[in-house]
Motif scaffolding. Structure first.
Motif, PDB file in Angstrom:
ATOM      1  N   THR A 101      -8.358  37.721  -1.355  1.00 33.41           N
ATOM      2  CA  THR A 101      -8.206  36.531  -2.189  1.00 33.41           C
ATOM      3  C   THR A 101      -7.257  35.530  -1.552  1.00 33.41           C
ATOM      4  O   THR A 101      -7.556  34.327  -1.460  1.00 33.41           O
ATOM      5  CB  THR A 101      -7.691  36.922  -3.583  1.00 33.41           C
ATOM      6  OG1 THR A 101      -8.602  37.838  -4.184  1.00 33.41           O
ATOM      7  CG2 THR A 101      -7.540  35.702  -4.467  1.00 33.41           C
ATOM      8  N   TYR A 156      -8.898  32.233  -0.061  1.00 37.13           N
ATOM      9  CA  TYR A 156      -8.735  31.041  -0.887  1.00 37.13           C
ATOM     10  C   TYR A 156      -8.356  29.831  -0.038  1.00 37.13           C
ATOM     11  O   TYR A 156      -8.849  28.719  -0.254  1.00 37.13           O
ATOM     12  CB  TYR A 156      -7.678  31.289  -1.957  1.00 37.13           C
ATOM     13  CG  TYR A 156      -7.515  30.124  -2.908  1.00 37.13           C
ATOM     14  CD1 TYR A 156      -8.395  29.945  -3.968  1.00 37.13           C
ATOM     15  CD2 TYR A 156      -6.487  29.210  -2.739  1.00 37.13           C
ATOM     16  CE1 TYR A 156      -8.261  28.873  -4.844  1.00 37.13           C
ATOM     17  CE2 TYR A 156      -6.338  28.132  -3.601  1.00 37.13           C
ATOM     18  CZ  TYR A 156      -7.220  27.976  -4.644  1.00 37.13           C
ATOM     19  OH  TYR A 156      -7.086  26.897  -5.498  1.00 37.13           O
ATOM     20  N   ASP A 180     -13.295  30.334   1.439  1.00 40.11           N
ATOM     21  CA  ASP A 180     -14.320  31.356   1.201  1.00 40.11           C
ATOM     22  C   ASP A 180     -14.922  31.270  -0.192  1.00 40.11           C
ATOM     23  O   ASP A 180     -16.064  31.699  -0.400  1.00 40.11           O
ATOM     24  CB  ASP A 180     -13.723  32.753   1.399  1.00 40.11           C
ATOM     25  CG  ASP A 180     -13.406  33.032   2.858  1.00 40.11           C
ATOM     26  OD1 ASP A 180     -13.861  32.252   3.708  1.00 40.11           O
ATOM     27  OD2 ASP A 180     -12.698  34.016   3.141  1.00 40.11           O
ATOM     28  N   PHE A 181     -14.169  30.735  -1.168  1.00 36.71           N
ATOM     29  CA  PHE A 181     -14.618  30.777  -2.558  1.00 36.71           C
ATOM     30  C   PHE A 181     -14.902  29.389  -3.133  1.00 36.71           C
ATOM     31  O   PHE A 181     -15.039  29.233  -4.335  1.00 36.71           O
ATOM     32  CB  PHE A 181     -13.554  31.467  -3.422  1.00 36.71           C
ATOM     33  CG  PHE A 181     -13.139  32.801  -2.900  1.00 36.71           C
ATOM     34  CD1 PHE A 181     -13.972  33.889  -3.013  1.00 36.71           C
ATOM     35  CD2 PHE A 181     -11.910  32.966  -2.266  1.00 36.71           C
ATOM     36  CE1 PHE A 181     -13.599  35.122  -2.521  1.00 36.71           C
ATOM     37  CE2 PHE A 181     -11.524  34.199  -1.771  1.00 36.71           C
ATOM     38  CZ  PHE A 181     -12.371  35.286  -1.893  1.00 36.71           C
ATOM     39  N   GLN A 182     -14.992  28.381  -2.287  1.00 38.57           N
ATOM     40  CA  GLN A 182     -15.216  27.030  -2.787  1.00 38.57           C
ATOM     41  C   GLN A 182     -16.686  26.687  -2.926  1.00 38.57           C
ATOM     42  O   GLN A 182     -17.037  25.724  -3.593  1.00 38.57           O
ATOM     43  CB  GLN A 182     -14.527  26.011  -1.871  1.00 38.57           C
ATOM     44  CG  GLN A 182     -13.005  26.119  -1.903  1.00 38.57           C
ATOM     45  CD  GLN A 182     -12.342  24.965  -1.175  1.00 38.57           C
ATOM     46  OE1 GLN A 182     -12.970  23.947  -0.936  1.00 38.57           O
ATOM     47  NE2 GLN A 182     -11.083  25.145  -0.826  1.00 38.57           N
ATOM     48  N   ARG A 237      -9.486  28.994 -10.442  1.00 39.24           N
ATOM     49  CA  ARG A 237     -10.166  29.306  -9.187  1.00 39.24           C
ATOM     50  C   ARG A 237      -9.601  30.570  -8.552  1.00 39.24           C
ATOM     51  O   ARG A 237     -10.333  31.347  -7.934  1.00 39.24           O
ATOM     52  CB  ARG A 237     -10.043  28.126  -8.226  1.00 39.24           C
ATOM     53  CG  ARG A 237     -10.920  26.941  -8.619  1.00 39.24           C
ATOM     54  CD  ARG A 237     -10.726  25.792  -7.682  1.00 39.24           C
ATOM     55  NE  ARG A 237     -11.544  24.645  -8.081  1.00 39.24           N
ATOM     56  CZ  ARG A 237     -11.208  23.388  -7.869  1.00 39.24           C
ATOM     57  NH1 ARG A 237     -10.058  23.113  -7.283  1.00 39.24           N
ATOM     58  NH2 ARG A 237     -12.003  22.409  -8.244  1.00 39.24           N
ATOM     59  N   ALA A 278     -11.695  33.760  -7.707  1.00 39.36           N
ATOM     60  CA  ALA A 278     -11.682  34.289  -6.345  1.00 39.36           C
ATOM     61  C   ALA A 278     -11.302  35.767  -6.333  1.00 39.36           C
ATOM     62  O   ALA A 278     -11.894  36.573  -5.615  1.00 39.36           O
ATOM     63  CB  ALA A 278     -10.710  33.488  -5.477  1.00 39.36           C
ATOM     64  N   SER A 288     -14.217  37.826  -7.592  1.00 40.36           N
ATOM     65  CA  SER A 288     -15.242  37.969  -6.557  1.00 40.36           C
ATOM     66  C   SER A 288     -14.793  38.941  -5.472  1.00 40.36           C
ATOM     67  O   SER A 288     -15.578  39.782  -5.012  1.00 40.36           O
ATOM     68  CB  SER A 288     -15.547  36.601  -5.947  1.00 40.36           C
ATOM     69  OG  SER A 288     -16.553  36.700  -4.958  1.00 40.36           O
ATOM     70  N   SER A 289     -13.521  38.839  -5.069  1.00 37.38           N
ATOM     71  CA  SER A 289     -12.995  39.753  -4.047  1.00 37.38           C
ATOM     72  C   SER A 289     -13.018  41.190  -4.531  1.00 37.38           C
ATOM     73  O   SER A 289     -13.444  42.104  -3.816  1.00 37.38           O
ATOM     74  CB  SER A 289     -11.567  39.358  -3.659  1.00 37.38           C
ATOM     75  OG  SER A 289     -11.534  38.115  -3.018  1.00 37.38           O
ATOM     76  N   TRP A 307     -17.240  35.365   4.625  1.00 37.50           N
ATOM     77  CA  TRP A 307     -15.797  35.272   4.414  1.00 37.50           C
ATOM     78  C   TRP A 307     -15.073  35.347   5.755  1.00 37.50           C
ATOM     79  O   TRP A 307     -15.660  35.653   6.800  1.00 37.50           O
ATOM     80  CB  TRP A 307     -15.331  36.398   3.496  1.00 37.50           C
ATOM     81  CG  TRP A 307     -15.780  36.225   2.071  1.00 37.50           C
ATOM     82  CD1 TRP A 307     -16.468  35.164   1.552  1.00 37.50           C
ATOM     83  CD2 TRP A 307     -15.596  37.140   0.989  1.00 37.50           C
ATOM     84  NE1 TRP A 307     -16.726  35.356   0.219  1.00 37.50           N
ATOM     85  CE2 TRP A 307     -16.198  36.560  -0.158  1.00 37.50           C
ATOM     86  CE3 TRP A 307     -14.985  38.382   0.868  1.00 37.50           C
ATOM     87  CZ2 TRP A 307     -16.197  37.183  -1.401  1.00 37.50           C
ATOM     88  CZ3 TRP A 307     -14.989  39.012  -0.366  1.00 37.50           C
ATOM     89  CH2 TRP A 307     -15.587  38.420  -1.479  1.00 37.50           C
TER      90      TRP A 307
END
Length: 591
Positions: A328, A332, A336-338, A392, A396, A399-400, A421
């Motif tokens: 994360t 972040y 990777d999570f945008q 966010r 994130a 998701s991680s 990632w």
């Protein structure tokens, strides 16, 4: 000592006399497994009823399932007839190993028949072949989850009944086919059941039960309770009964098959389903399924302290959350999570590049990412910058943790493009794929317990070099661990890694280069993709990287590679030694 008792001592090596293998016992196991497979196929037929949205395409699915079931019953009857008049019903260890290994191969062959008889297509204009069907059946029964299908949602290509059979193979293979028919063993089943469960790596020396049929019954109760809990959770989140059943089979067996092309990401795009709650619930059930089932049984008996005091489980949970936290933090700030769910590879790569260069993501990405995290039922958007960042970060971390748990336990379910990632996260995910989850669970990999014993043994050896007179022992859960146990863990890890390396060398030599020609350094990309794919097969994860990542499948491989990967799945599921023994002439010799 009785004659049978003396023979049993000879079998385990007390005397150098080999007891002749009783093939009638093995035939009885094969017959029972074939019969169980036939019954399971018929359970998929009701999905062809119009009430369950069954259409005209389901007729060929029903015909294929019924024909396959009849063939399975005929094979089972033939083996049962061959097993008559045996003088002994209790298998010795060698017979248990042969029975377990051959039953898995027979189940894979029978499980492939519905795909072939239904004339399904793995993609538009690409009919399925024998090797494709064997690969899919092996992947389902070994709970690996790798697939050759590129299209799952078109009933003209893949009828709903056959699709459900595909998911049901996870349920059948999750706890182990052999563990199921231990329940049906007759008199004297305790000794035989102990040998069988030991080969299946479900039995341990600290078994809290005296009767093996009771062991199998207790394990099956835990397994069914987890399935039921997962089904109810998914239905409460808005999933259909079909999807709830399908994904519960995948989650509790730690398989990875989904009824949708986008896997779990499908629920995030469905406005009728609470996607974040689906992911959160699946994380919980994947962790529970990756836990030693005996510990869960003690929890059911209101003794949760046995779970929280277990060293392996605490190490497993620590590894999951630490990896998720690192992924994360590193992901972040690297973008990777945008990217929104469902973004293409090109869009995801562009967004990550903008984040690394300090640019803001475009408005579409920001709107989608924010709205996806704002909750459900029209919850107001968090407009404050601090609140948006917090939301966010939570998304994130979810998701991680989801993908960390999914790849570590071998579930292989996908909710995001994890293969894109950053390199730190990818290395950590690969390490967890290799390690796996707890022993006594449905997970693959080398298991947390072995990894810990191997590192402890290596540390002792290093210390012994400068303190040769020091005697230090390893303790786990307050019990001393014999040196031979630690050495066995090291041998297993070395054999596991060696098989991955050797198999990668073979498949890299077999596979043509055309699938990787579009890459600048296609040779390296090919080695990495096939290497991680091989690891995914032996670790029973299914999901890998590159061509076999979140948006890929194994359908483009050559037939020989598919057969090799099918063999690798069985080797990983039975933890190497049982399958390798079947290929040794000495194993079958009575001399």
């Amino acid at each position: 000592m009785t004659q049978n008792g003396r023979a049993r001592r000879d079998e385990i090596g007390a005397r150098q006399v080999v007891v002749p293998m009783n093939f009638r016992i093995i035939s009885s196991y094969l017959g029972l497994v074939a019969t169980l497979m036939g019954v399971a196929m018929l359970l998929c037929v009701p999905w062809a009823i119009p009430y369950w949205d069954g259409g005209a395409n389901e007729l060929r699915g029903v015909y294929a399932l019924v024909k396959s079931s009849l063939i399975s019953f005929a094979v089972g009857l033939a083996f049962i007839l061959l097993s008559r008049n045996t003088t002994r019903r209790e298998p010795f260890l060698r017979e248990a190993m042969a029975g377990v290994g051959l039953c898995w191969f027979l189940a894979i062959i029978l499980g492939a028949m519905p795909f072939l008889l239904a004339n399904v297509q793995r993609d538009v204009g690409e009919p399925i072949g024998i090797c494709d069907a064997i690969f899919e059946s092996a992947s389902g029964l070994t709970t690996t989850g790798g697939t050759i299908f590129g299209e799952l949602e078109d009933p003209e290509l893949l009828p709903k009944t056959i699709l459900f059979w595909r998911g049901q193979t996870h349920f059948i293979g999750g706890l182990g086919i052999i563990c199921l028919f231990v329940l049906f063993m007759g008199q004297g089943g305790a000794v035989g059941g102990k040998a069988i469960l030991k080969v299946e790596h479900i039995f341990s020396e600290n078994m809290p039960f005296s009767k093996m049929r009771q062991v199998a019954k207790s394990l099956l109760s835990v397994y069914l309770a987890l399935c039921l809990g997962c089904i109810l959770w998914l239905i409460a989140c808005g999933a259909s009964l079909y999807d709830a059943l399908y994904h519960s089979f995948s989650v509790v067996s730690l398989g990875g098959f989904s009824s949708h092309n986008a896997s779990v990401a499908y629920f995030s795009a469905d406005p009728n389903v609470n996607g974040p709650m689906v992911e959160t619930g699946l994380i919980l059930f994947m962790i529970l399924s990756g836990t030693n089932f005996f510990l869960l049984y003690w929890v059911a008996l209101r003794k949760p302290q046995k779970l929280f005091r277990d060293f392996e489980w605490r190490l497993f949970i620590t590894a999951l959350f630490m990896t998720a936290a690192i992924s994360t933090c590193s992901g972040y700030f690297k973008g990777d999570f945008q990217a929104p769910r469902g973004a293409t590879v090109a869009e995801t790569t562009e967004i990550a590049r903008d984040a690394l260069e300090g640019s803001e993501p475009d408005q579409r990405t920001a709107d989608v990412a924010t709205s996806a995290d704002d909750g459900v039922d029209g919850a107001p958007k968090v407009r404050a910058k601090f609140g948006a960042v917090a939301i966010r970060l939570v998304s994130a971390f979810r998701s991680s943790l989801f993908h960390t748990t999914s790849l570590a336990t071998g579930a292989g379910l996908i909710a995001d493009q994890y293969e894109l990632w950053n390199s730190t996260s990818v290395i950590l995910l690969l390490s967890l794929m290799f390690m796996g989850a707890c022993s006594g669970s449905t997970a693959g990999g080398v298991k947390v317990y072995r990894v810990w014993l191997a590192f402890s043994s290596l540390a002792r050896e290093a210390e012994r070099r400068y303190r040769p007179s020091l005697v230090r022992v390893t303790k786990v859960n307050g019990e001393f661990v014999a040196r031979e146990t630690s050495n066995a863990a090291i041998r297993y890890i070395v054999a596991f890694a060696g098989l991955i390396l050797l198999t990668t060398l073979v498949v890299v030599s077999i596979e043509p280069d055309h699938a990787w020609r579009s890459y600048d350094h296609y040779s390296m990309e090919k080695v990495v993709d096939l290497g991680t794919g091989t690891l995914a097969m032996f670790a029973n994860v299914g999901a890998a990287f590159g061509e076999f990542g979140s948006q890929g499948n194994y359908g483009g491989l050559t037939n020989l590679t598919k057969l090799i990967f099918s063999w690798a799945m069985v080797v990983g599921r039975l933890e190497i030694w049982c399958v390798l023994a079947l290929f040794s002439p000495r194993f079958w010799s009575n001399r």
